[in-house]
Design a protein around this motif. Sequence first.
Motif, mmCIF file in Angstrom:
data_model
loop_
_atom_site.group_PDB
_atom_site.id
_atom_site.type_symbol
_atom_site.label_atom_id
_atom_site.label_comp_id
_atom_site.label_asym_id
_atom_site.label_seq_id
_atom_site.Cartn_x
_atom_site.Cartn_y
_atom_site.Cartn_z
ATOM 1 N N VAL A 262 -0.052 3.915 -6.006
ATOM 2 C CA VAL A 262 -0.375 2.527 -6.508
ATOM 3 C C VAL A 262 -0.010 2.372 -7.907
ATOM 4 O O VAL A 262 0.450 1.251 -8.410
ATOM 5 C CB VAL A 262 -1.872 2.043 -5.848
ATOM 6 C CG1 VAL A 262 -2.218 0.857 -6.630
ATOM 7 C CG2 VAL A 262 -1.842 2.029 -4.641
ATOM 8 N N LEU A 265 3.416 2.020 -8.396
ATOM 9 C CA LEU A 265 4.011 0.609 -8.062
ATOM 10 C C LEU A 265 3.605 -0.501 -9.048
ATOM 11 O O LEU A 265 3.975 -1.418 -9.372
ATOM 12 C CB LEU A 265 3.419 0.164 -6.988
ATOM 13 C CG LEU A 265 4.099 1.070 -5.552
ATOM 14 C CD1 LEU A 265 3.143 0.919 -4.290
ATOM 15 C CD2 LEU A 265 5.470 0.302 -5.308
ATOM 16 N N TRP A 399 -1.428 6.295 4.244
ATOM 17 C CA TRP A 399 0.057 5.912 4.420
ATOM 18 C C TRP A 399 0.628 4.733 5.174
ATOM 19 O O TRP A 399 1.683 4.238 5.204
ATOM 20 C CB TRP A 399 1.181 7.074 4.237
ATOM 21 C CG TRP A 399 0.742 7.859 3.137
ATOM 22 C CD1 TRP A 399 0.153 8.876 2.671
ATOM 23 C CD2 TRP A 399 1.653 7.644 1.823
ATOM 24 N NE1 TRP A 399 0.245 9.275 1.432
ATOM 25 C CE2 TRP A 399 1.290 8.603 0.956
ATOM 26 C CE3 TRP A 399 2.740 6.725 1.473
ATOM 27 C CZ2 TRP A 399 1.475 8.543 -0.534
ATOM 28 C CZ3 TRP A 399 3.067 6.792 0.283
ATOM 29 C CH2 TRP A 399 2.706 7.506 -0.800
ATOM 30 N N LEU A 403 -1.199 1.700 2.086
ATOM 31 C CA LEU A 403 -0.187 1.320 1.226
ATOM 32 C C LEU A 403 0.623 0.235 1.667
ATOM 33 O O LEU A 403 0.964 -0.971 0.926
ATOM 34 C CB LEU A 403 0.718 2.542 1.161
ATOM 35 C CG LEU A 403 1.993 2.174 0.185
ATOM 36 C CD1 LEU A 403 1.363 2.204 -1.254
ATOM 37 C CD2 LEU A 403 2.894 3.487 0.206
ATOM 38 N N PRO A 404 0.880 0.004 3.215
ATOM 39 C CA PRO A 404 1.493 -1.345 3.797
ATOM 40 C C PRO A 404 0.572 -2.612 3.447
ATOM 41 O O PRO A 404 1.171 -3.581 2.952
ATOM 42 C CB PRO A 404 1.598 -0.962 5.144
ATOM 43 C CG PRO A 404 1.626 0.512 5.047
ATOM 44 C CD PRO A 404 0.617 0.954 4.269
ATOM 45 N N TYR A 407 0.579 -3.415 -0.389
ATOM 46 C CA TYR A 407 1.988 -4.009 -0.727
ATOM 47 C C TYR A 407 1.968 -5.402 -0.351
ATOM 48 O O TYR A 407 2.290 -6.319 -1.174
ATOM 49 C CB TYR A 407 2.843 -3.169 -0.307
ATOM 50 C CG TYR A 407 4.397 -3.515 -0.936
ATOM 51 C CD1 TYR A 407 4.863 -3.161 -1.972
ATOM 52 C CD2 TYR A 407 5.234 -4.603 0.085
ATOM 53 C CE1 TYR A 407 6.025 -3.551 -2.419
ATOM 54 C CE2 TYR A 407 6.382 -4.941 -0.502
ATOM 55 C CZ TYR A 407 6.655 -4.402 -1.686
ATOM 56 O OH TYR A 407 8.106 -5.067 -2.084
ATOM 57 N N LEU A 408 1.645 -5.513 0.728
ATOM 58 C CA LEU A 408 1.698 -7.106 1.468
ATOM 59 C C LEU A 408 0.847 -8.043 0.599
ATOM 60 O O LEU A 408 1.266 -9.250 0.232
ATOM 61 C CB LEU A 408 1.374 -7.073 2.709
ATOM 62 C CG LEU A 408 2.292 -6.609 3.760
ATOM 63 C CD1 LEU A 408 1.965 -6.281 5.075
ATOM 64 C CD2 LEU A 408 3.678 -7.184 3.684
ATOM 65 N N ALA A 410 -0.332 -7.411 -2.466
ATOM 66 C CA ALA A 410 -0.045 -7.312 -3.887
ATOM 67 C C ALA A 410 1.283 -8.475 -4.028
ATOM 68 O O ALA A 410 1.176 -9.105 -5.187
ATOM 69 C CB ALA A 410 0.239 -6.121 -4.262
ATOM 70 N N HIS A 411 2.047 -8.706 -3.009
ATOM 71 C CA HIS A 411 3.375 -9.195 -3.223
ATOM 72 C C HIS A 411 3.327 -10.643 -2.493
ATOM 73 O O HIS A 411 4.258 -11.414 -2.804
ATOM 74 C CB HIS A 411 4.415 -8.507 -3.087
ATOM 75 C CG HIS A 411 4.588 -7.096 -4.028
ATOM 76 N ND1 HIS A 411 5.263 -7.472 -5.325
ATOM 77 C CD2 HIS A 411 4.241 -6.045 -3.975
ATOM 78 C CE1 HIS A 411 5.452 -6.182 -5.668
ATOM 79 N NE2 HIS A 411 4.656 -5.429 -4.982
ATOM 80 N N TYR A 420 -3.437 -4.345 -3.945
ATOM 81 C CA TYR A 420 -3.543 -2.825 -3.817
ATOM 82 C C TYR A 420 -4.732 -2.043 -3.673
ATOM 83 O O TYR A 420 -4.854 -1.300 -2.608
ATOM 84 C CB TYR A 420 -2.593 -2.043 -5.118
ATOM 85 C CG TYR A 420 -1.236 -2.376 -5.022
ATOM 86 C CD1 TYR A 420 -0.503 -1.730 -3.862
ATOM 87 C CD2 TYR A 420 -0.336 -3.257 -6.004
ATOM 88 C CE1 TYR A 420 1.052 -1.983 -3.858
ATOM 89 C CE2 TYR A 420 0.667 -3.250 -5.948
ATOM 90 C CZ TYR A 420 1.599 -2.858 -4.819
ATOM 91 O OH TYR A 420 3.184 -3.122 -4.966
#
Length: 453
Positions: A262, A265, A399, A403-404, A407-408, A410-411, A420
Motif C-alpha cells: 500500500v 502504491l 492479498w 489489496l483488491p 485498489y478499487l 482508491a481509484h 487503501y
Amino acid sequence: MEQTHSIKEKLRQFFIILFPILVTQVTLFSMTFFDTMMSGQASPSDLAGVAIGSSLWVPVSTGLGGVFSAITPIVAHLIGGRRNYEVAHKVIQGVYLAIILAVCVILIGSLTLDWALSSMMLESGVREIARKYLIALAFGIPALFVYQILRSFMDALGETRITMLMALLSLPINVLLNYILIFGKFGFPALGGVGAGIASALSYWFLILIAIWIIVRHPAFSAYHVFGKGYPISLPTWGEQLKIGIPIGFSIFFETSIFAAVTLLMSAFDTATIAAHQGAMNFASMIYMIPLSFSIAMTILVGFEAGAHRFQDARLYSRLGIVSSLVMAVLTAIILLSFREQIAGLYSKELKVIQLTQQFLIFALFFQFSDAIATPIQGILRGYKDVTVPFITALVAYWLVALPAGYLLAHFSLLGAFGYWVGLIAGISFNAAALLRRLYMVQNKRVARVEML
C-alpha cells in the motif's frame, strides 16, 4: 515459568510474562518510530525516503523474524515436557540458520535494490534517500537475525523482563545516534534519513553483544550452556524449525507486505500524501505492538501448557489473552481519538502533511479492534504449533480481500488514498473471523484427545 492452578495464579503469571514483552516490543519498534519521526523533522523528502525504504525492508525482516520465532514454541514445549537437555542444540541450530538467511538477504538485496526502486514513480531525491537508507541498514542484518533467535530462546524460558531491559538499554543509544547522524551533531555530517539507517544498524550490533553476554553470564540462561559446545550443523533440526517457522514467517510476511505494498502504491500520489500515510501508519504500527505483545505471551504460555498436555489450562490462558487485548484496544482508541492532532504534529512541521495524517489516523482506529482479536489468536495457535491454516487465512485476507478492495476504492471512488486503508480494515476483519473459527476447532480437538486418553 511454573504450573498454575487458579485464575488468580494464571492472571499473575500472564501479566508477569506480558508486561516486559510489551515494553520490549514498544522499545524495539521505537527505533523505527524515531527513524521515521526524526527523519520527518529533517524534511518531507527524508520522511518519504525512509518510508519507502522501510516498506521494502519491514516485510522481509518481520517475515524472517517469524521464521526465527519458531524457537519460542519449540523451547517452550521442551521446557514443559522437562527435556531441558535438548534446548542448547535447538538454539545453536537457529543461530546457524539465522546467519545463513542474513547472508542470503544481503546478496539478494544487492542484486534487486536498484531495480525495485527504479520501478517506482518516485522523485529522484526520495529514491536516493531510500536506497542509501537500506544499504546502511544492511550492515546490521546479521546481528538483528541472530538476536531474534536468542531473544526467542530467552522469552521461551519466561525471562521476558531481561529482554525488556536489553531493549530499554538499546533505545537511548539509537535515539542519540539518530540525533547525531540525521542532524549532523558533534562534528558529524547531517545525513538525514540515511543517518537513521546507520543508527539502526549500529543499535542491532549493540543488542546482539548484550544478548550473548547475558546468556553466558546470567544463571537463568547459563545453566543451558548454549555457547558451551560446538554443535555441527543439523539439517533435520533446521527442517523442524523451518516446518514451524516458514508458515509463521509467511503469515507475518503476507500481513506486513500488504502494508508495504500500500505504501508503494501510494507513490502514485504526491510527497505530502506519502509522508502523511507513513506517519499515520507508523503510529498505527506502534499501537499494534500491544496485541503483538499479547500474541508473544500467548505463544509462551500456551506452548508451555500444551507441551505438558494441560489443554484446559491452555484454553483458559487463551481466553484471558483475547479479553485483555480487547480491553487495551478500547483504551488506545480513546487516546488516539483524543490526541490525533498532537500525534500528527510529531511527524511533520508542514500543515498539509499534519492535516492528512490526522485523517489517516481516524482509519487507524478501526485497525486495532480486529488486530486485538486476530493477533493474540495467531500467538495462541503458534503455542499449539498450529501454523499452516493461519498462513492460508493471512494470504486470503490480505492479498485476495484487502489489496483488491483497497485498489478499487482508491481509484474508483471518492475515497482516493484513503481507499487503501478501508481495504486493509476489511482484510484484517476477515482474518480475525477466520482465526477465531480455527482456534475453536483446534482447542476442541486437543481437549477431546485428552479426554479420550
